[in-house]
Structures are given as C-alpha cells and as structure tokens.
Design an enzyme around this catalytic site. Structure first.
Site, mmCIF file in Angstrom:
data_model
loop_
_atom_site.group_PDB
_atom_site.id
_atom_site.type_symbol
_atom_site.label_atom_id
_atom_site.label_comp_id
_atom_site.label_asym_id
_atom_site.label_seq_id
_atom_site.Cartn_x
_atom_site.Cartn_y
_atom_site.Cartn_z
ATOM 1 C CG ASP A 81 -2.178 0.801 1.061
ATOM 2 O OD1 ASP A 81 -2.422 1.315 -0.049
ATOM 3 O OD2 ASP A 81 -2.916 0.952 2.053
ATOM 4 C CG HIS A 82 -1.155 5.038 0.693
ATOM 5 N ND1 HIS A 82 -1.514 5.999 -0.229
ATOM 6 C CD2 HIS A 82 -2.311 4.538 1.192
ATOM 7 C CE1 HIS A 82 -2.835 6.076 -0.290
ATOM 8 N NE2 HIS A 82 -3.336 5.192 0.562
ATOM 9 C CG ASP A 103 0.735 8.155 -2.119
ATOM 10 O OD1 ASP A 103 0.600 9.107 -2.921
ATOM 11 O OD2 ASP A 103 0.079 8.055 -1.074
ATOM 12 C CG HIS A 176 -6.649 7.279 3.809
ATOM 13 N ND1 HIS A 176 -6.099 8.213 2.971
ATOM 14 C CD2 HIS A 176 -6.480 6.087 3.189
ATOM 15 C CE1 HIS A 176 -5.613 7.627 1.899
ATOM 16 N NE2 HIS A 176 -5.836 6.335 2.002
ATOM 17 C CG HIS A 205 -6.806 4.479 -1.119
ATOM 18 N ND1 HIS A 205 -5.759 3.814 -0.529
ATOM 19 C CD2 HIS A 205 -6.623 4.340 -2.456
ATOM 20 C CE1 HIS A 205 -4.972 3.311 -1.463
ATOM 21 N NE2 HIS A 205 -5.480 3.623 -2.649
ATOM 22 N N GLY A 206 -10.219 4.574 1.775
ATOM 23 C CA GLY A 206 -11.091 5.112 2.814
ATOM 24 C C GLY A 206 -12.500 4.560 2.769
#
Length: 276
Positions: A81-82, A103, A176, A205-206
């Site tokens: 992820d990020h 990212d 997020h 996302h979130g």
C-alpha cells in the site's frame, strides 16, 4: 493463487463489481481474509501498509502474505500500500509482492508522473502491477502531513496516459481512517475522471467512511478496487477486548486470536459480498 492487479481489476472495471483490498496487520487477520475469499470463491487483495512495513519490514511481510496467497484456492493479490520511497517499493518487488503502490500524490504532477513511470518500468519487467494516486486522499488521523486535494480530471488524464500505471487512486470526497460513514462523494468529478482516463481501473481509499449505498453506486462505475483497513481493525479490536474481559483469567494470545478471527472473517465476507 498469487495474482496481480491486472489479473483481477480490468474485468471488475468493465463490469459492476469491485475487489476489496484489505490492509492486514498480522498473520491471523491475513489468514482470516484469505479464508473469507475462499469461502465465497472471490478474488481479494491482501495489503501491507506503511505502519506494517515500518514494523516488520517488507521481506517478512512478503514471506507471510505470499505463502498464504500461493497456497490459497482463491485469487489473492499481495499488494504494497501507500509507499513514498522507491527503495522500499523495489525491495517489495524483489521479495515477492505481486503489486505495489508508489504514492506520489504529494509531489508536483510532473514529478509524480516521472517517478511513477520509473517504478512501472521496473515492476512491469518482472510481472508486478503498479497503483498510483492523483489528487490526495486525506486522513482523519495519523498522517497530518498528507494534503487534501480533490483529483483534477485533466491531471488524471495526463497521469493515466504518461505514467504507464495499472490502477489509479482518486480523491473524490473519500477520507482515510474514518470510523463512521460520513464521506460525501463528488459523483460529477468522478464521472469526468472516468471519461478521460481510458481503460485504467480506478481505486477508492477510505472505504470504511463511505455509506453502503454509495459503495453500491460506486462499484457500478470504473471503481474496481476499494481499500479497507479501519473496519477490520475495529472488528478485531472490539471483539478481542470483549472476549478478554469475559475471561480475565485467560492470558494465552493464540486462544484469544482463535476466538476473535471468526468475527474478522465474517466482516471480510460482508465486504466481499457487498462489492461482488
């Protein structure tokens, strides 16, 4: 079965379903997520976020998650992820992650395109998929330096055309780490983005902060991947606390994790069915 984003997202983007990307914070919840996907015979993305990378390192995470994926009857993408540092991205690729997210959302557009392209060139050479972000999805807590910038459709178009990425995360009102579904989605902005980025699958996302009715509506669009972390963390934490309070004389970690994981698996199955 270990897969990458290109094995599962294009079909979802062209249809009316999406694939959940669950952030996992240990072996037990990662296994519960994979078992949920096996139970429902659906693809899933198992993700390691920055906190886990800082805590365990990409090599250990890769060995743990990739082994679960390879031994599973479900399609499982193991995703970083990020990540803001190319060195960590390249470590993840080297150690077996099948997908990575570079990212560059906090960078100027030109630099985001250039650096994403460099990651893409390395990743694609060894069959690894790449996600990027344009605009900047804010955090409710824990990442105070992250900006809140709605995705500009013209920048999204350039990013899609020039970076070579496989999936694009967008900021259209999603946030997020919300614990309640209070996000307000900017559907006109999302529609315009969808029209200009071509065949690139889009990512939200979130997800915990988005109402179910909006999730159902969003999966009808080119949104093909929803990232989920807070929902499962809440399920794990709340049930673990309850179970430990019910049996204060018990202290064995495995005992409590075995009793807690069915609740995590159930929540993962709920989300898989919502997106399917």
């Amino acid at each position: 079965m270990l897969v990458n984003l290109n094995d599962i997202l294009p079909q979802a983007a062209d249809a009316k379903y999406a694939v959940p990307c669950f952030n996992a914070f240990g072996y037990e919840d990662a296994r519960a997520i994979v078992e949920a996907a096996e139970e429902l015979k659906k693809p899933v993305i198992l993700a390691a976020n920055k906190d886990m990378v800082d805590y365990m390192g990409v090599k250990t995470l890769a060995r743990m998650f990739v082994s679960l994926a390879e031994e599973s009857s479900a399609q499982v993408c193991v995703h970083l992820d990020h990540t803001y540092d190319e060195d960590i991205v390249f470590q993840a690729i080297h150690h077996g992650f099948s997908s990575v997210m570079f990212d560059g959302s906090q960078l100027p557009l030109e630099e985001n395109i250039r650096r994403t392209r460099q990651v893409v060139n390395v990743a694609h050479a060894v069959g690894v998929s790449v996600e990027g972000e344009i605009g900047s999805v804010p955090y409710e807590e824990g990442r105070d330096h992250i900006k809140s910038i709605s995705t500009d459709p013209s920048e999204a178009q350039r990013y899609a055309q020039e970076s070579g990425l496989d999936a694009m995360a967008v900021a259209v009102g999603n946030i997020h780490r919300l614990t309640k579904p209070t996000s307000v989605i900017d559907y006109p902005r999302l529609q315009t983005i969808s029209e200009v980025v071509g065949d690139i699958p889009l990512v939200i996302h979130g997800t915990t902060g988005i109402r179910d009715e909006d999730i159902i509506k969003l999966k009808q669009t080119r949104i093909s991947k929803f990232n989920i972390g807070t929902s499962l963390r809440m399920t794990l934490g709340q049930n673990l606390r309850r179970l430990m309070n019910e049996e204060p004389e018990k202290f064995d970690r495995l005992y409590f994790m075995q009793k807690t994981m069915p609740f995590v698996q159930q929540d993962a199955m709920r989300i898989l069915e919502l997106l399917g």
